[in-house]
Motif scaffolding. Structure first.
Motif, PDB file in Angstrom:
ATOM      1  N   ARG A  76      53.692  41.914  -3.085  1.00  0.00           N
ATOM      2  CA  ARG A  76      53.277  42.476  -1.804  1.00  0.00           C
ATOM      3  C   ARG A  76      53.052  41.361  -0.784  1.00  0.00           C
ATOM      4  O   ARG A  76      53.411  41.481   0.368  1.00  0.00           O
ATOM      5  N   ASP A  80      54.783  38.603   3.990  1.00  0.00           N
ATOM      6  CA  ASP A  80      55.219  37.366   4.636  1.00  0.00           C
ATOM      7  C   ASP A  80      56.584  37.547   5.277  1.00  0.00           C
ATOM      8  O   ASP A  80      56.818  37.166   6.416  1.00  0.00           O
ATOM      9  N   LEU A 140      54.030  45.774  10.687  1.00  0.00           N
ATOM     10  CA  LEU A 140      53.702  46.118   9.304  1.00  0.00           C
ATOM     11  C   LEU A 140      53.722  47.613   9.098  1.00  0.00           C
ATOM     12  O   LEU A 140      53.335  48.376   9.981  1.00  0.00           O
ATOM     13  N   ASN A 184      52.218  50.922   7.523  1.00  0.00           N
ATOM     14  CA  ASN A 184      50.870  51.319   7.106  1.00  0.00           C
ATOM     15  C   ASN A 184      50.890  51.772   5.669  1.00  0.00           C
ATOM     16  O   ASN A 184      51.876  52.229   5.177  1.00  0.00           O
TER      17      ASN A 184
END
Lengths: 180, 196
Positions: free
Chosen positions: A164, A169, A178, A180
């Motif tokens: 993850r 990264d 990102l 959710n």
């Protein structure tokens, strides 16, 4: 207040270790509603409740694999001879090809036990292999033939912490928001 | 460097963000965390750093959280510990967890097994952070922002792993400091102080 203590099993080999820590099956409904683990468990549990058994032909794992296309999803075929054959969307092969050896030995022992026990295993796996520490959750589901013998096993897991972090990264570096 | 470990929103306005900060950040922020004076997190961290060690990890038996009690009261902090001796993280147990400020926002969980933690939305995120700290055998510094049921909270937390005489991590000492405690609101209305 130490009621309902959950069991754990740890195997060791040298500095390697792998702990399988049981979670109650009820926690899947509570905690995995939107995850792949939750989706597959609902299907499997629905068949179990409807027919009292989770027949491989009804579950149709061969259709599920391409549908989910997830590296987190693996099927194990116990009918191919002396050792299980595994199917994943990106590669398949005999268990003897799985590395590292310690991980393969632990997994083989687990698969044998699940095939006999014929119940779902929902677990935290906390491991140190070749000096690398990691953890994830996994769900292992036995699938039966019409004689009630376990002939396939489905395993689905979450991304490990290391995976993850690497994914986060790469998402950040790629400039994408990102998920959710 | 900050690492977002967990970010979730739900359709009922719930929101959660859990960030892993560095120990460098802890060393910059916490010495001035209490209105320019050292916070209880910093005092706990300093005591922890100076404890006798086993294979470079501090020994649990020497940690004295009561030495930070006055500071903890002054900056609305909480000092507690988690029994992590059991290999199954579901069986980790909170100790000395008394709640903070408004107990409807920061309830007390003393004696609660994590597997029985009532806040299901937080349980796996917490467990992952605790396993990570136990495995890494080094302190972790988190900033956590949450809105649930119209109540929001934002706090910083240090997890300090400590070992027994065999070198097994058996306790996580936990120092926690509230940053913001708005009455209610949305994610956009939360403004956590990043520089104290």
């Amino acid at each position: 207040m130490e009621t309902n203590r959950a069991p754990a099993r740890t195997d060791h080999f040298g500095d390697d270790s792998m702990s399988r820590c049981w979670l109650p099956e009820s926690a899947i409904h509570e905690m995995e509603r939107s995850s792949l683990i939750g989706q597959l468990y609902v299907q499997w549990d629905g068949l179990r409740n409807a027919g009292g058994a989770t027949f491989t032909p009804i579950f149709d794992w061969e259709a599920l694999l391409p549908r989910y296309q997830s590296p987190l999803l693996t099927f194990y075929d116990l009918e191919t001879g002396t050792e299980p054959f595994f199917y994943a969307h990106d590669h398949s092969g005999f268990m003897s090809a799985l590395k590292p050896d310690f991980y393969r030995r632990c997994l083989l022992a687990d698969l044998r036990e699940i095939a006999e026990e014929k119940s779902a295993w929902y677990q935290w796996v906390v491991q140190t292999i070749s000096g690398k520490q990691d953890f994830y959750r996994r769900l292992i589901l036995p699938l039966m033939d019409r004689n009630g013998r376990c002939n396939h096993i489905l395993m689905v897991r979450t991304w490990s912490l290391t995976e993850r972090r690497n994914t986060v990264d790469s998402v950040i570096h790629a400039g994408h928001p990102l998920e959710n | 460097m900050r690492d977002i470990l967990w970010r979730t929103e739900d359709t009922r306005g719930g929101y959660q963000e859990r960030i892993l900060g560095s120990l460098d950040e802890l060393a910059i922020v916490e010495p001035r965390g209490l209105n320019g004076r050292p916070s209880a997190i910093w005092e706990a961290f300093q005591q922890y750093q100076n404890l006798p060690r086993h294979n470079s990890v501090p020994l649990a038996e020497f940690f004295r959280p009561e030495l930070m009690e006055d500071t903890a009261k002054a900056d609305m902090s909480s000092l507690s510990w988690i029994d992590v001796a059991n290999p199954n993280p579901e069986n980790y147990i909170f100790h000395g967890h008394r709640g903070l400020c408004d107990v409807s926002v920061f309830p007390k969980y003393d004696g609660i097994r994590i597997g029985d933690h009532p806040l299901k939305r937080n349980r796996y995120a917490m467990i992952e952070e605790y396993i990570d700290c136990v495995q890494a055998r080094v302190p972790r510094y988190h900033e956590i922002t949450q809105i649930y049921d119209g109540k929001s909270r934002c706090y910083r937390r240090a997890l300090l792993p400590a070992v027994n005489n065999s070198g097994d991590v058996v306790k996580l000492f936990m120092a926690m400091r509230v940053l913001e405690l708005p009455n209610s609101g949305t994610a956009a209305s939360i403004s956590c102080r990043t520089d104290q």
